[in-house]
Design a protein around this motif. Structure first.
Motif, mmCIF file in Angstrom:
data_model
loop_
_atom_site.group_PDB
_atom_site.id
_atom_site.type_symbol
_atom_site.label_atom_id
_atom_site.label_comp_id
_atom_site.label_asym_id
_atom_site.label_seq_id
_atom_site.Cartn_x
_atom_site.Cartn_y
_atom_site.Cartn_z
ATOM 1 N N GLY A 94 71.616 36.711 22.390
ATOM 2 C CA GLY A 94 70.917 35.829 21.459
ATOM 3 C C GLY A 94 71.892 34.906 20.753
ATOM 4 O O GLY A 94 73.076 35.213 20.611
ATOM 5 N N LEU A 122 66.934 37.644 23.152
ATOM 6 C CA LEU A 122 66.439 37.652 21.772
ATOM 7 C C LEU A 122 66.168 36.252 21.229
ATOM 8 O O LEU A 122 65.703 36.112 20.095
ATOM 9 C CB LEU A 122 67.443 38.374 20.867
ATOM 10 C CG LEU A 122 67.713 39.838 21.239
ATOM 11 C CD1 LEU A 122 68.907 40.374 20.461
ATOM 12 C CD2 LEU A 122 66.487 40.699 20.998
ATOM 13 N N CYS A 126 69.379 34.704 15.560
ATOM 14 C CA CYS A 126 69.338 36.171 15.570
ATOM 15 C C CYS A 126 70.203 36.769 14.467
ATOM 16 O O CYS A 126 71.406 36.515 14.393
ATOM 17 C CB CYS A 126 69.838 36.704 16.912
ATOM 18 S SG CYS A 126 68.801 36.251 18.294
ATOM 19 N N LYS A 130 67.884 41.959 14.479
ATOM 20 C CA LYS A 130 67.327 41.587 15.780
ATOM 21 C C LYS A 130 68.169 42.167 16.911
ATOM 22 O O LYS A 130 67.650 42.722 17.882
ATOM 23 C CB LYS A 130 67.273 40.058 15.894
ATOM 24 C CG LYS A 130 66.088 39.515 16.669
ATOM 25 C CD LYS A 130 66.011 37.998 16.485
ATOM 26 C CE LYS A 130 64.763 37.440 17.156
ATOM 27 N NZ LYS A 130 64.696 35.969 17.031
ATOM 28 N N TYR A 131 69.495 42.045 16.774
ATOM 29 C CA TYR A 131 70.374 42.638 17.791
ATOM 30 C C TYR A 131 70.218 44.163 17.800
ATOM 31 O O TYR A 131 70.197 44.791 18.854
ATOM 32 C CB TYR A 131 71.839 42.285 17.508
ATOM 33 C CG TYR A 131 72.197 40.830 17.712
ATOM 34 C CD1 TYR A 131 72.130 40.234 18.970
ATOM 35 C CD2 TYR A 131 72.637 40.044 16.646
ATOM 36 C CE1 TYR A 131 72.480 38.907 19.161
ATOM 37 C CE2 TYR A 131 72.996 38.708 16.824
ATOM 38 C CZ TYR A 131 72.911 38.139 18.084
ATOM 39 O OH TYR A 131 73.263 36.819 18.269
#
Length: 206
Positions: A94, A122, A126, A130-131
């Motif tokens: 991402g 993603l 990000c 999110k990761y």
């Protein structure tokens, strides 16, 4: 029976319609789709990536080959979703928080898929959460992209967070350098999509 060389050449020359027609014909004939990937599609992306690294082809050629590859993958992936094909590993990718650029990130994602990896894309902007959600889904490597010097500093936060969790973080993008990757404690850096595939191969022992 599919002509593997014809499919490989269609991908490398970016002939998306030809790729779609060949792959669809193979699907209709009930052929082994893993064989298509292993004998044509993955070798095509590896070869075009190598040519890119040697300056024998450039970004436009790499992009149209990647898009042709993606057209074939779009037909194959739903049919392999049963999990019958063993991937080489799972990668989360991402663009970092604050950055909305995605061309480079998309290219790396397609190259990784083409090399046999499962990719959790993603998107852009990000944050660590999110990761982290992708790591919770089994991602073994977190790949961060940035095109802006103002956003690349966030990579340090990501690298530090996942270092504590023993998850590898790799970085890339126009302003990013090997020195910056070393400085923030990233597990690796690549300047281009083919290098990113080789870096992931190395980190996962493939």
């Amino acid at each position: 029976m599919t002509d593997y060389n014809a499919l490989k050449n269609a991908i490398m020359s970016g002939k998306r319609n030809d790729v779609t027609a060949i792959v669809q014909s193979a699907i209709d004939a009930g052929e082994n789709l893993n064989a298509l990937l292993d004998n044509s599609m993955i070798p095509a992306m590896r070869e075009i990536g190598d040519k890119f690294s040697k300056n024998e082809v450039y970004v436009p050629e790499l992009l149209i080959a990647a898009r042709a590859m993606q057209a074939g993958l779009n037909l194959i992936e739903p049919r392999l979703a049963s999990g019958e094909r063993k991937s080489l590993g799972k990668i989360a990718i991402g663009t970092v928080k604050g950055d909305l650029h995605d061309i480079g990130k998309n290219l790396v994602a397609i190259m990784l898929k083409g090399a046999g990896y499962e990719v959790i894309d993603l998107g852009v902007n990000c944050d660590i959460a999110k990761y982290d959600s992708a790591v919770a889904q089994g991602a073994q490597i977190v790949a961060c992209s940035s095109l802006l010097t103002t956003t690349m500093t966030y990579m340090k936060d990501v690298a530090e967070y996942f270092k504590a969790k023993n998850v590898k973080v790799i970085v890339g993008g126009a302003p990013v350098t090997q020195a910056f990757a070393d400085e923030i404690g990233a597990s690796g850096y690549s300047s281009d999509a083919n290098g990113a595939v080789k870096l992931v191969d190395s980190l996962l022992g493939n």
